[in-house]
Design an enzyme around this catalytic site. Structure first.
Site, mmCIF file in Angstrom:
data_model
loop_
_atom_site.group_PDB
_atom_site.id
_atom_site.type_symbol
_atom_site.label_atom_id
_atom_site.label_comp_id
_atom_site.label_asym_id
_atom_site.label_seq_id
_atom_site.Cartn_x
_atom_site.Cartn_y
_atom_site.Cartn_z
ATOM 1 N N LYS A 1 84.074 -27.503 -42.925
ATOM 2 C CA LYS A 1 84.450 -27.639 -44.336
ATOM 3 C C LYS A 1 84.890 -29.073 -44.650
ATOM 4 C CE LYS A 1 85.661 -26.412 -48.535
ATOM 5 N NZ LYS A 1 86.828 -27.165 -48.906
ATOM 6 N N GLU B 1 80.436 -34.163 -50.007
ATOM 7 C CA GLU B 1 80.625 -33.961 -51.455
ATOM 8 C C GLU B 1 81.079 -35.257 -52.129
ATOM 9 O OE1 GLU B 1 83.329 -30.659 -52.265
ATOM 10 O OE2 GLU B 1 84.278 -31.898 -53.797
ATOM 11 N N LEU C 1 98.738 -16.371 -54.368
ATOM 12 C CA LEU C 1 97.887 -15.761 -55.390
ATOM 13 C C LEU C 1 97.555 -16.750 -56.502
ATOM 14 C CD1 LEU C 1 99.714 -12.321 -55.492
ATOM 15 C CD2 LEU C 1 97.678 -12.952 -54.177
#
Lengths: 324, 324, 324, 324
Positions: free
Chosen positions: D189, D196, D8
């Site tokens: 990805k 990138e 989380l």
């Protein structure tokens, strides 16, 4: 034969010495009178001014300028052009930009003065090993200066002959070439230095990989305890990567494998840059030669603006804050 | 001493020949019986199977595998491991990946079999000049094999000693080193080849720039008529870029300056790739070595997808339609 | 306000159109009378010669030159300089080299003529989206021309404001900047194009890697059957690599994933080259921008001399004969 | 529908939030009880252990692992594999290496557990803008999870449709794709991140050239006083180099043109490295992507061994002693 030399630094002084040892004569001039005196003591004729220098040269004159490329060489060539006359030869043995040579030769031509550009490799080793010379200029000028070049060049020596060169220009085997008209000598020397940068960087990256393989940060199956100096030494014998630069590398690593005392700040002279400019003009891809030059640029920066911008972008999209 | 050799191609065959000429003995095996017969005629003992090969070797055995890296070498080492016993030595002289060496050595260790990896440079010239060898393995194994390595290595020869190496391991001067444990030999050889690619590409780019300077497309002040072969030759003497690769270049250009007969398609073996993988693992910047490998990749493509995508973008934003 | 336009190609014509649509007036000239007639039909005032063009402009005049960079622009600016007078403005909206701008501005200054250089990005999309403009020149000239630039620029539009720019020059947000004195506009545009090359090549290499992942030559654990067009499309939404160039890429790939019809021959204009020259002058490492330009050079060669030399060396040391 | 989330942190927490806001339900687990409590307060169901987490999921289960790539993800996936049963789905949304995905999927397959790898771009902006997702796995698993992906994706939004895509998979337009079987998502990805890096470095080099043009070291005709922040801003409107990364750059430069506070130390995650490894495996030249990664490596070194070796060679052949 007689040669005049202007600029008696390490290169100019040793060129004169090599000529004197082979029976030539020399008239010498330098802004520093001590440099003149030193060579006079070794047999040269000294001059206290450029005018005196020119007046002491036998006609037709041959004057070699061995000064830093740029404004000093430019001014000296211009002054010589004023002082000298038809059939004289001005030789620029420094690292001038070849387009400057082409321009100077065109300027001197109406007066009948020959302009010869000599790209010279050999560094501090030239006095002993001879100088590798790439020469631009007219046939007439080069024919006249041939005894000088023959003495300065390394000669055939013990290096094996290249098979298939029988019947070709033997000057190349002796260590000097007539590359073409004015400018051609420095153009070839320029590319020579571009290649030199590429070769040096290839070794540098390879040894860096070897060095890092000793790092404690690596996993067991990548980590070694390599003796970098022994590796440089072994490659000198029978390996595809043997070269004079490798000989120097082995010498530098012997007893100083950590390369202590070197800051990692690496200078560059103009030739590497001009080589890339030439590649760009010619539309020749030159990734290796470029990367070699850029590595030197990078070695002289601490925290580059480019790198900071990367960090700023990373913070922008990912909230990353760089450590350190 | 006796050495067993598996794989009698150009490399394996010549290694055996160099050993026989220096008084060593050899047991040889190859899938091709004619290759075996040829060396038997030169004094070696032949074997018709791997089993026979092993049985003919004196205990403790020394078996050199000189096969293409990959599946064949892997299988042969495994079979030898089954056939051999404690204190025997398996030598992989091919171009194996160093992590394979580390794995194989660990597999053979419980059985007491030594695994030695030998990175070998010298190509077709090794028989005459000797082989430069980078060796990984245990001290015990290397001590026992030292007479073999001493014969195969070039020896000190006429190459000047490196100043400052007095008192250091003399094997490096003779042309072989003990680089470290298993895997270290091929690791050093791998980086050697990575450097080799970089050196080659530096020369290739430089000569490409020289060649293009002869182009009629250039403006007057950039255009020359350079003799590329003479330039390669002159750099062999006294210049900073002299090297064995330059000697070969001069030989290739002598009489074939246009390099007719070469397609421009350039292969690469695994070492260049593995060197980059190692650089990436170690976080070492390696722009030159990468560019050298990529130039070979690019040489084998006609119209790359990357280039087509550039054209597609150009059409998209500027309406440019590429010529040709 | 009134603007004169010389050169009614795609760029020049559309600039005039965008001005007319916003209520400005225009005097237009082109070597091709049909191009003039077309814009006259849309409301411009035509001229049949440069002299007539100048005579029809209101004093102080504003004349925009939109011609190919190089000799044509140079000659046209010189002629305008002869025909115009103090306080007039000559605008070069093409892709001139910034040092030419600096020289021209200095030449025109004694006569009191302003020289403004406008680097313009937007290509065929400018008429609709507006032109991004980087402008060099005096404050006086730019103040006077501001209504022109405001109309040509895209305006703030729907693009979100950059946080932190409150209180800063709002022209940048509208799509034009006063970069500095003459030359500054084209300098910034030059670097813009250098970056553009780098961005394009980054995408090109990435998509090339994706494309090759579909290759049957790869091992099972590396091979996929990727839909390249869908990948370009998905990255347009929410991804870090989204950009206008990616939008164009997605458009090019939609329905033509193989990029059929593109030869792979990629042109380059001067700006990419000048950007590298500037980097070299400034000692800034620029590996990415260089590699992007070199990839275009390489795309236009079949079998390069550099590659042939690699093959020749390989034959020399290893007896390798390249396939194909 | 219901999704379980393990991990989380910023990414995992925000994914849950975006799901809850759109009416989905979530079971959440994290080593840190406070992170669990925070999301329980926002409507999620908390779990105090992995066992409890699995027991609270509706069958067939869907569990998303959002942990750092490497050992933690590996162990968690393995534990989930033990706790879950046929027809359940394990989703790895982190930055795992695609070959690990392929291996894990094969390991889980005999038990009937689906493995789905989701490459996620969007960083800290995802909660608001949505996440761009590249997904690998079986059709069955993806069909079942489609409501989750639809909520997480940015959706079509205000971005113009790409012409020519009519009738094609609409998920790409909404911001997620089914790239192929397990591993394909992270592969795409991975290349995304490689691109990138290349894009970022292109901007970084360009802005570095602009910045250095302000240097007092340059000659008059090369020196400007450019406003770097305004340049980034103006390029956002109508220029070919506009992009989201440029938006971030403009934001970073607004009010901090000197980029104060950034050390110039730039981290890299694994994807840039893996992209190069893939390029090398595929024989794809990738000079730009490599240079981008190497620039980050270099940013983290002070005085590199490579650079020191260059200095050592320079001293060897020229007697040069580097300054500084």
């Amino acid at each position: 034969m007689q040669l005049g030399m202007i600029g008696l630094g390490r290169m100019g002084g040793n060129i004169v010495r090599r000529l004197l040892r082979d029976g030539h004569t020399a008239v010498v001039f330098d802004q520093n009178p001590e440099a003149v005196a030193a060579l006079v003591a070794e047999g040269a004729t000294g001059a206290a001014s450029l005018e005196e220098f020119v007046s002491k040269l036998d006609v037709p004159r041959a004057a070699w300028v061995m000064l830093p490329a740029g404004a000093i060489t430019e001014a000296t060539v211009a002054q010589l052009g004023d002082l000298m006359q038809a059939d004289d030869v001005i030789i620029d043995g420094g690292n001038s930009f070849y387009k400057d040579d082409i321009r100077r030769a065109a300027t001197l031509k109406p007066k009948g003065i020959h302009y010869v550009d000599v790209g010279t490799s050999g560094g501090v080793w030239g006095l002993e090993r001879g100088y590798c010379m790439m020469i631009g200029g007219s046939n007439d000028a080069l024919d006249r200066l041939d005894p000088i070049f023959k003495t300065l060049a390394p000669g055939v020596g013990t290096i094996p002959k290249t098979p298939g060169r029988e019947g070709r220009d033997t000057r190349a085997e002796e260590g000097y070439i007539h590359a073409g008209p004015s400018g051609a000598g420095h153009f070839v020397k320029m590319v020579h230095n571009g290649i030199e940068y590429g070769l040096m960087q290839a070794y540098a990256e390879g040894f860096d990989i070897l060095k890092h393989a000793n790092s404690k940060d690596l996993a067991e199956d990548q980590r070694f305890d390599l003796n970098i100096g022994d590796i440089a030494e072994v490659w000198r014998r029978g390996s595809v990567v043997s070269s004079w630069l490798l000989d120097l590398t082995a010498g530098a690593l012997a007893g100083n494998e950590a390369l202590d005392g070197f800051s990692g700040f690496v200078a560059d002279s103009g030739e590497g840059r001009w080589t890339l400019n030439a590649a760009i003009e010619e539309s020749v891809p030159a990734n290796v030669l470029s990367a070699a030059l850029y590595a030197r640029f990078r070695s002289r920066e601490d925290a580059s603006y480019a790198d900071k911008l990367l960090s700023a972008m990373r913070k922008g999209f990912g909230g990353h804050v760089e450590p350190k």
